[in-house]
Design a protein around this motif. Sequence first.
Motif, PDB file in Angstrom:
ATOM      1  N   ALA A 206       1.234   6.191  -6.089  1.00  0.00           N
ATOM      2  CA  ALA A 206       0.261   5.375  -5.361  1.00  0.00           C
ATOM      3  C   ALA A 206       0.419   3.898  -5.658  1.00  0.00           C
ATOM      4  N   ARG A 207       0.890   3.564  -6.848  1.00  0.00           N
ATOM      5  CA  ARG A 207       0.996   2.165  -7.237  1.00  0.00           C
ATOM      6  C   ARG A 207       1.984   1.383  -6.382  1.00  0.00           C
ATOM      7  N   ARG A 208       2.850   2.109  -5.661  1.00  0.00           N
ATOM      8  CA  ARG A 208       3.812   1.458  -4.769  1.00  0.00           C
ATOM      9  C   ARG A 208       3.522   1.749  -3.303  1.00  0.00           C
ATOM     10  N   CYS A 209       2.542   2.577  -3.035  1.00  0.00           N
ATOM     11  CA  CYS A 209       2.263   3.027  -1.667  1.00  0.00           C
ATOM     12  C   CYS A 209       1.449   1.974  -0.908  1.00  0.00           C
ATOM     13  N   ILE A 210       1.895   1.624   0.285  1.00  0.00           N
ATOM     14  CA  ILE A 210       1.208   0.601   1.076  1.00  0.00           C
ATOM     15  C   ILE A 210      -0.208   1.039   1.431  1.00  0.00           C
ATOM     16  N   SER A 211      -0.400   2.303   1.716  1.00  0.00           N
ATOM     17  CA  SER A 211      -1.752   2.777   2.023  1.00  0.00           C
ATOM     18  C   SER A 211      -2.679   2.541   0.832  1.00  0.00           C
ATOM     19  N   TYR A 212      -2.226   2.878  -0.355  1.00  0.00           N
ATOM     20  CA  TYR A 212      -3.037   2.648  -1.552  1.00  0.00           C
ATOM     21  C   TYR A 212      -3.263   1.159  -1.771  1.00  0.00           C
ATOM     22  N   LEU A 213      -2.219   0.374  -1.666  1.00  0.00           N
ATOM     23  CA  LEU A 213      -2.317  -1.052  -1.968  1.00  0.00           C
ATOM     24  C   LEU A 213      -3.260  -1.772  -1.015  1.00  0.00           C
ATOM     25  N   THR A 214      -3.261  -1.381   0.248  1.00  0.00           N
ATOM     26  CA  THR A 214      -4.084  -2.084   1.238  1.00  0.00           C
ATOM     27  C   THR A 214      -5.487  -1.513   1.384  1.00  0.00           C
ATOM     28  N   ILE A 215      -5.726  -0.336   0.807  1.00  0.00           N
ATOM     29  CA  ILE A 215      -7.044   0.301   0.964  1.00  0.00           C
ATOM     30  C   ILE A 215      -7.754   0.464  -0.376  1.00  0.00           C
TER      31      ILE A 215
END
Length: 378
Positions: A206-215
């Motif tokens: 998750a630390r690299r996932c765009i969905s996680y980073l933006t949400i």
Amino acid sequence: MVNALKAKAASEGFVAVGIAPGHLAPAAGARLRQWLDEGCHGEMLWMESRADQRANPEILWPDVQSVIMLGMSYAPATDPMALADHPERGRISIYAQGRDYHDVVKGALKRVAGWLAHAADVGVKVFVDTAPVMEKALAEAAGLGWQGKHSNIVSREHGSWLFLGAIYTTAQLEPDAAGSDRCGSCRACQDICPTDAFPAPYKVDARRCISYLTIEHKGPINRALRPLIGNHIYGCDDCLAVCPWNKFASAAAAHKAFLPRAELVAPRLSDLLTLDDAAFRAMFSGSPIKRIGRNRFVRNVLIAAGNSGDVSLLPHVIHLLRDPDDGVRGSAIWALGRLSPAQFGEMKARFALAEDSPDVRAEWDFGAEGNTASAPFA
């Protein structure tokens, strides 16, 4: 009873229904604990705090005998990758372009569960996303599909476009055959990921996932990942969109509540950078985007602005250097350095000395040259 249950679910808009036992195989819990131990959940600390309940339905509710898993389609009618070559526009994940799925799916689940409780005189509990439930593992156990290499459920009929909901019940229902992995040697979802968020197939960091980073991520986004985010401003569909099984999915099967709102399909960054809190709330009323708030959203838009190369956005970016929110100011500094290194020094002289936030000062100290270079991920 099961046939009548599935008919009721279909009448409420669910396109997939399956029955799983009221327990998960130990391997599912072991994978979850390894993922948590490796820190792949980032700041999602609630996943740690109730990991045991997540790993087995019987721990969350000892009376559960069966789990009814249901899927609602949100298959898009257009290409989710269409805006990749339009950096002046913001990319919003397909799932967030219509009504908030939490409300739609939970309402339908409650009606199905209420029918079952009345018809069979059994106990029921409904869950959508926010409870400690391993929806994907349970959906696979119920035969709705299999957990693909992107870690989401893949359906033979609906591709990667299913919202999941669960009904725990005290009824003893005949389980359906579990889904079986049909990804084969395909690794399209792994290869498309802009931030290389998959350390291995079936595992997302998750630390690299765009969905996680933006949400989910609340603080400054890691500088090494910002250029890779492109014009994603809320979520990311890339790994879902390239799944070959999507060729069997039909937009006609998607629930009408998830039809995209025109203003969310291809919004201009120039319009989004002007949003104050009231305008943000008005624009995203009824949308899951409203949950992250104006400040985090504008932070995301500024990252996209910095990646756009569009110098016409500079007046908006410079205006946001005065924003009350630390995260917005910090992202505005980064966007300024990307769009106009020449103006960076002038703006730094005007604003940096009065800055009292350590995170924002760090953005000024990083400098325009650093913003245009690659930074190590840490």
